[in-house]
Design a protein around this motif. Sequence first.
Motif, short mmCIF file in Angstrom:
data_model
loop_
_atom_site.label_atom_id
_atom_site.label_comp_id
_atom_site.label_asym_id
_atom_site.label_seq_id
_atom_site.Cartn_x
_atom_site.Cartn_y
_atom_site.Cartn_z
N PRO B 18 0.71 -1.02 0.08
CA PRO B 18 -0.04 -0.03 0.07
C PRO B 18 1.02 1.22 0.02
O PRO B 18 0.38 2.19 -0.41
N ARG B 19 2.15 1.17 0.15
CA ARG B 19 2.99 2.54 0.47
C ARG B 19 3.54 2.66 -0.76
O ARG B 19 3.83 1.61 -1.63
N PHE B 20 3.93 3.94 -0.99
CA PHE B 20 4.63 4.28 -2.53
C PHE B 20 6.20 4.28 -2.16
O PHE B 20 6.96 3.30 -2.39
N ASN B 71 -2.38 3.27 -0.94
CA ASN B 71 -2.86 4.66 -0.37
C ASN B 71 -2.76 5.75 -1.32
O ASN B 71 -3.22 6.72 -1.31
N GLY B 72 -1.68 5.67 -2.19
CA GLY B 72 -1.29 6.79 -3.06
C GLY B 72 -0.01 7.41 -2.33
O GLY B 72 0.29 7.29 -1.31
N GLY B 74 2.77 10.44 -1.10
CA GLY B 74 2.76 11.39 -0.60
C GLY B 74 3.10 12.71 -1.07
O GLY B 74 3.18 12.36 -2.28
N ASP B 75 2.98 13.96 -0.43
CA ASP B 75 3.00 15.11 -1.33
C ASP B 75 4.16 15.09 -2.34
O ASP B 75 4.10 15.65 -3.41
N LYS B 79 3.96 15.16 -6.40
CA LYS B 79 4.60 15.99 -7.37
C LYS B 79 5.69 15.88 -8.25
O LYS B 79 5.51 16.17 -9.36
N MET B 84 6.10 13.84 -14.12
CA MET B 84 6.28 12.91 -15.28
C MET B 84 5.03 12.50 -16.00
O MET B 84 4.93 11.70 -16.94
N VAL B 90 -4.95 4.25 -7.67
CA VAL B 90 -4.85 4.01 -6.12
C VAL B 90 -5.98 3.11 -5.63
O VAL B 90 -6.91 2.88 -6.40
N GLN B 93 -4.81 -1.51 -2.33
CA GLN B 93 -4.34 -2.31 -1.25
C GLN B 93 -5.15 -3.49 -0.77
O GLN B 93 -6.33 -3.41 -1.42
N ASP B 94 -4.83 -4.41 -0.21
CA ASP B 94 -5.49 -5.72 0.00
C ASP B 94 -5.72 -6.67 -1.18
O ASP B 94 -6.65 -7.36 -1.17
N MET B 95 -5.22 -6.08 -2.35
CA MET B 95 -5.29 -7.03 -3.60
C MET B 95 -3.90 -7.68 -3.92
O MET B 95 -2.81 -6.96 -3.73
N LYS B 110 -9.49 3.76 -8.80
CA LYS B 110 -9.47 5.22 -8.63
C LYS B 110 -8.19 5.92 -9.30
O LYS B 110 -7.28 5.70 -8.90
#
Lengths: 301, 112, 296
Positions: B18-20, B71-72, B74-75, B79, B84, B90, B93-95, B110
């Motif tokens: 889930p983390r980028f 989750n997508g 962070g800031d 940017k 790019m 996003v 998660q859970d897949m 989404k």
Amino acid sequence: MKPSDWLMINQQPFKIAIASGKGGTGKTTLSVNLAAYIAEQEDVVLVDLDVEEPNSGLFFEGKLVHEEDNLKMIPQWDESLCTLCGLCPKVCNFHAIMQLGPTILVFPELCHSCYACAELCPVNALPMTPKVIGKLRDYQVDKLHFVESRLNIGEEQAVASIAKTKKYVAGKYAEVRIALFDSPPGTSCPVIEATKDADFVILITEPTPFGLHDLTLAVETMRKLEKPFGVVVNRDGIGNDEVLRYCKAENIPVLARIPNSRKIAELYSAGKLIYPEFPEIRESLGHILDYCLSTAERSPA
Amino acid sequence: MKIAFTAAGTNWDSMIDPRFGRTEYIVIHDENSEELIAIDNSAVKNEAHGAGTATSQRIFELKPDVLITGNGPGDTAAKALAHMKMKIFVGAQDMTLKQAYEKYKSGELKEV
Amino acid sequence: MKEIVIISGKGGTGKTSITASFAVLGGTNVVLADCDVDAADMHLLMQPDFGNEHDFYSGELAYIDQSNCTRCGLCRQICRFDAISVIDGEYVVAPIDCEGCGYCARVCPTKTIINKKLLAGKWYISNIKTGSQMVHARLETGADNSGKLVAKVKDEAKAIALGKRKDYILVDGSPGVGCPVVSSLSGANFVVLVTEPSVSGLHDLKRVHQLVKKFNIRAGCIINKADINPGLSNDIKLFLEKENIAHLADLPYNEDFTMAMTQGETIVEYRQGTLTALIKESWEKIKVLTNQNKIK
């Protein structure tokens, strides 16, 4: 020599930092009440150094007397000079610079202003330039001068703003006898920056196991910094006497004990001062102040 | 099309991370060659600061057309990715990667 | 396996006491992760055995090897943090001031400066009194909490939860709105916001919720000491409604929290009263909401 004499000849205010190992122990409560108490008699500066969440200002309705930008230096890419050699992203330990094909991107929030990229760039294509990261505001209510710095959301370099705010106070309020610094919570870099040149540090804690644990960490920090310090016990009466026993065993002065009371919690939640309603707290504030100032006499360093 | 996933493992049955910035792996699926390549991201994960931009730099070098994550970003990473012109989806998660890819294909993820 | 994160923005709202209560209620089915490493207090309520200890390295620190130093002074000149000083003719780095930018090491003509990995603290896997396990950490004085340490603590907790087939990870999140709290939130299935009705409580709640929103995580809120300022409690509830945050409970101002803490217990172990009933109810709601939080 009386402490007051020493303070007169010293060209800087006596700096008292109010700190705690964790948040929510009454740091702001003590800072604003002590400041208002001193301001009954003489000019005093209260400085909120919790630049991420300055809350002291919620207790005063002051008149804004001065406002200025807080700046930090960041590299600014000059496309016309850049040869895209690829050095700058490599020298940045904080990943604040990316090279995306023919473009250099700078991420100011990640930049620590170390100047490595700017000065190592062979063609000077990343000159350091100031960027606004927040605002410093100086308010006044009668004899109380209140200075706060607030970081813009997303900015993380608290230390630079804290240093700048201290500098502003030292320059503008050199004549004032006492300055109070409401420090950020914790034991990490911002706290160290906020307390490292204080003349005395008040550690505020609660008489609970959490309070004791966080106090021991704060004491460790203050001893590392070699600061004179004392403890104020907030919400005295709840919990147990472990904090008092610890202070005794460690030879740490307990400057005051602020009683636990629902009324105090209510006043705080509404953004009101507490000492005007509690004569015993007024007395405690007097005692705390006397103690802090008396240390000036003992160690005129 | 090249699709990038933030992943906890290296194959189609691995879960989406889930983390980028601090994702365990970046997995790239090339729709033309039907290849699946996994890139270990642990070096970035161990950075104290700037994990978001460091992972973005890797994404840039891998040149995917689409990024699928949880989750997508962070800031700061957002940017960099915006620069790019990355298409980011996003909520995966859970897949597993396979499930996420199917959801993406059917337009159920989404886009940010 | 679901990850539930408890955060508060402001300190002293009772976040840790409430998290610990949930951990007790969840029993062996919950792995705990204490990511509030600036004020890591959870261990005081959980009787951890500190069974498994590891060093944690984060960031770098310049180190000058005196034997090769030609005392050219370049490092001191370029350091923007005044971290290098001359003591008895030797150039030395003050660890408290060094930011670990590595600039000095890059310019040193004799390559005598190296960047050492900085020992920032320790992390532990402990068996705790609930019959489950907890991952927690301790930072060295002056070390900064970072997204990396939070990620480490959460990763270890996740590995345990997956390995032992536990249903929940409970994360006591970091304070503030910076990198550590972002890392606390990243990967969460549900967020519990703990607040109190004070001017600063509401202010900080709003700030931290901006982050939660950005990560598209479903959230619920517990208002602690709700009766201390009914007006502000009401403002908080309006905010919750507007932001579609589940209102989990209003907890009354109650010194039992402290009494329980003094015994090294959570409130749900200490006394079976209204407060315990409310916390139990919240925990049940959280479980339902977390599992409802299905893929959109």
